[in-house]
Design a protein around this motif. Structure first.
Motif, PDB file in Angstrom:
ATOM      1  N   ARG A  32       0.827  -1.212   0.000  1.00 52.73           N
ATOM      2  CA  ARG A  32       0.000   0.000   0.000  1.00 52.73           C
ATOM      3  C   ARG A  32       0.862   1.264   0.000  1.00 52.73           C
ATOM      4  O   ARG A  32       0.578   2.229  -0.717  1.00 52.73           O
ATOM      5  N   GLN A  33       1.919   1.274   0.807  1.00 50.17           N
ATOM      6  CA  GLN A  33       2.801   2.447   0.891  1.00 50.17           C
ATOM      7  C   GLN A  33       3.508   2.706  -0.437  1.00 50.17           C
ATOM      8  O   GLN A  33       3.611   3.844  -0.895  1.00 50.17           O
ATOM      9  N   GLU A  48       2.125   6.287  -7.234  1.00 55.81           N
ATOM     10  CA  GLU A  48       1.079   7.214  -7.687  1.00 55.81           C
ATOM     11  C   GLU A  48       1.575   8.656  -7.564  1.00 55.81           C
ATOM     12  O   GLU A  48       1.472   9.442  -8.516  1.00 55.81           O
ATOM     13  N   GLU A  49       2.126   8.986  -6.420  1.00 60.12           N
ATOM     14  CA  GLU A  49       2.649  10.338  -6.176  1.00 60.12           C
ATOM     15  C   GLU A  49       3.740  10.714  -7.184  1.00 60.12           C
ATOM     16  O   GLU A  49       3.806  11.853  -7.649  1.00 60.12           O
ATOM     17  N   ASP A  50       4.581   9.756  -7.528  1.00 56.80           N
ATOM     18  CA  ASP A  50       5.689   9.996  -8.444  1.00 56.80           C
ATOM     19  C   ASP A  50       5.297   9.891  -9.919  1.00 56.80           C
ATOM     20  O   ASP A  50       6.143  10.038 -10.798  1.00 56.80           O
ATOM     21  N   GLY A  51       4.023   9.589 -10.189  1.00 56.65           N
ATOM     22  CA  GLY A  51       3.558   9.513 -11.572  1.00 56.65           C
ATOM     23  C   GLY A  51       4.094   8.308 -12.337  1.00 56.65           C
ATOM     24  O   GLY A  51       4.222   8.364 -13.556  1.00 56.65           O
ATOM     25  N   LEU A  81       2.337   1.237 -12.352  1.00 62.74           N
ATOM     26  CA  LEU A  81       1.058   1.068 -11.663  1.00 62.74           C
ATOM     27  C   LEU A  81       0.070   0.277 -12.514  1.00 62.74           C
ATOM     28  O   LEU A  81      -0.625  -0.600 -12.007  1.00 62.74           O
ATOM     29  N   ARG A  82       0.003   0.572 -13.806  1.00 60.32           N
ATOM     30  CA  ARG A  82      -0.902  -0.180 -14.690  1.00 60.32           C
ATOM     31  C   ARG A  82      -0.522  -1.657 -14.721  1.00 60.32           C
ATOM     32  O   ARG A  82      -1.384  -2.532 -14.677  1.00 60.32           O
ATOM     33  N   ALA A  83       0.764  -1.927 -14.816  1.00 61.14           N
ATOM     34  CA  ALA A  83       1.221  -3.324 -14.842  1.00 61.14           C
ATOM     35  C   ALA A  83       0.868  -4.030 -13.534  1.00 61.14           C
ATOM     36  O   ALA A  83       0.390  -5.168 -13.547  1.00 61.14           O
ATOM     37  N   LEU A  84       1.085  -3.366 -12.409  1.00 64.68           N
ATOM     38  CA  LEU A  84       0.799  -3.976 -11.104  1.00 64.68           C
ATOM     39  C   LEU A  84      -0.702  -4.130 -10.879  1.00 64.68           C
ATOM     40  O   LEU A  84      -1.134  -5.092 -10.243  1.00 64.68           O
ATOM     41  N   GLY A  98      -3.056  -7.820 -10.432  1.00 64.82           N
ATOM     42  CA  GLY A  98      -3.858  -8.064  -9.237  1.00 64.82           C
ATOM     43  C   GLY A  98      -5.241  -8.578  -9.534  1.00 64.82           C
ATOM     44  O   GLY A  98      -5.728  -8.543 -10.669  1.00 64.82           O
ATOM     45  N   LYS A  99      -5.876  -9.080  -8.484  1.00 61.79           N
ATOM     46  CA  LYS A  99      -7.272  -9.497  -8.574  1.00 61.79           C
ATOM     47  C   LYS A  99      -8.139  -8.249  -8.437  1.00 61.79           C
ATOM     48  O   LYS A  99      -7.681  -7.194  -8.012  1.00 61.79           O
ATOM     49  N   GLN A 100      -9.402  -8.382  -8.749  1.00 58.43           N
ATOM     50  CA  GLN A 100     -10.294  -7.217  -8.706  1.00 58.43           C
ATOM     51  C   GLN A 100     -10.354  -6.589  -7.316  1.00 58.43           C
ATOM     52  O   GLN A 100     -10.441  -5.383  -7.198  1.00 58.43           O
ATOM     53  N   GLU A 101     -10.322  -7.400  -6.259  1.00 49.57           N
ATOM     54  CA  GLU A 101     -10.444  -6.838  -4.911  1.00 49.57           C
ATOM     55  C   GLU A 101      -9.133  -6.223  -4.417  1.00 49.57           C
ATOM     56  O   GLU A 101      -9.100  -5.569  -3.399  1.00 49.57           O
ATOM     57  N   ILE A 102      -8.061  -6.431  -5.157  1.00 45.74           N
ATOM     58  CA  ILE A 102      -6.761  -5.869  -4.795  1.00 45.74           C
ATOM     59  C   ILE A 102      -6.451  -4.745  -5.767  1.00 45.74           C
ATOM     60  O   ILE A 102      -6.528  -4.935  -6.980  1.00 45.74           O
ATOM     61  N   LYS A 103      -6.092  -3.574  -5.238  1.00 42.11           N
ATOM     62  CA  LYS A 103      -5.773  -2.458  -6.124  1.00 42.11           C
ATOM     63  C   LYS A 103      -4.573  -2.770  -7.004  1.00 42.11           C
ATOM     64  O   LYS A 103      -4.606  -2.578  -8.198  1.00 42.11           O
ATOM     65  N   ILE A 104      -3.496  -3.215  -6.380  1.00 39.12           N
ATOM     66  CA  ILE A 104      -2.316  -3.618  -7.145  1.00 39.12           C
ATOM     67  C   ILE A 104      -1.749  -4.890  -6.537  1.00 39.12           C
ATOM     68  O   ILE A 104      -2.004  -5.213  -5.387  1.00 39.12           O
ATOM     69  N   LYS A 105      -0.975  -5.587  -7.306  1.00 41.05           N
ATOM     70  CA  LYS A 105      -0.272  -6.771  -6.821  1.00 41.05           C
ATOM     71  C   LYS A 105       1.212  -6.422  -6.853  1.00 41.05           C
ATOM     72  O   LYS A 105       1.903  -6.669  -7.836  1.00 41.05           O
TER      73      LYS A 105
END
Length: 177
Positions: free
Chosen positions: A85-86, A92-95, A100-103, A107-114
């Motif tokens: 999460r951190q 996200e902050e660093d653009g 982020l798209r790859a991660l 991930g699964k739908q219930e997980i924002k990123i893996k």
């Protein structure tokens, strides 16, 4: 998963490896190294994690660790969830939208990123000889990767503690055999 990669005897130390999904070199900047180091330090100070040796590489980490109450699996799960999460927030902050798209796609739908690959492949440290083999492997990882010429030169490693008696980034609990 086979029993080989499970914590069977809870009071033993374990050699643990965890890698970033797709082996992305996220820990190539100080801010990202610090997020993982701070997470490990928090687990040492507040969750009973004992770290006996470690290295943080650009796309994975190795630790030899144990837990004072035998709860190593739950602490490692908490560490990976928290740091995921951190680090996602920092990306996200660093653009860092491509990563982020790859991660997110991994991930699964219930997980924002893996962020982390599944599991952490624990191997029980059953002897002093095996411990020293894994410590040498951990400490020489940055040398084999060509980042430094001597293990103790890598800041995010316990090598400086063991070879130069320097203050480590993450508190170390030396094993006594």
């Amino acid at each position: 998963m086979t029993n080989r990669f499970r914590v069977q005897e809870k009071n033993f130390p374990y050699f643990i490896t965890s890698a970033v999904t797709y082996w992305l070199p996220v820990f190539s900047k100080e801010d990202y190294f610090r997020l993982l180091a701070d997470g490990l330090q928090y687990c040492v100070e507040h969750k009973g994690l004992l770290v006996h040796a470690y290295v943080i590489m650009p796309n994975h980490f190795h630790i030899i660790s144990s837990h004072q109450d035998g709860k190593l699996p739950s602490v490692i799960t908490d560490l990976k969830g928290y740091t995921s999460r951190q680090i996602a927030a920092k990306l996200e902050e660093d653009g860092r939208t491509v990563w982020l798209r790859a991660l997110k796609a991994a991930g699964k739908q219930e997980i924002k990123i893996k962020f982390w690959q599944d599991g952490y492949h624990p191997e029980q440290v059953y002897s002093e000889e095996f411990f020293m083999q894994k410590v040498n492997y951990i400490h020489n990882n940055p040398v084999r990767a060509g980042f430094v010429s001597d293990p103790w030169m890598w800041k995010y490693s316990s090598a400086g503690f063991y070879y130069k008696e320097e203050e480590p980034v993450i508190p170390i609990s030396p094993l006594m055999w």
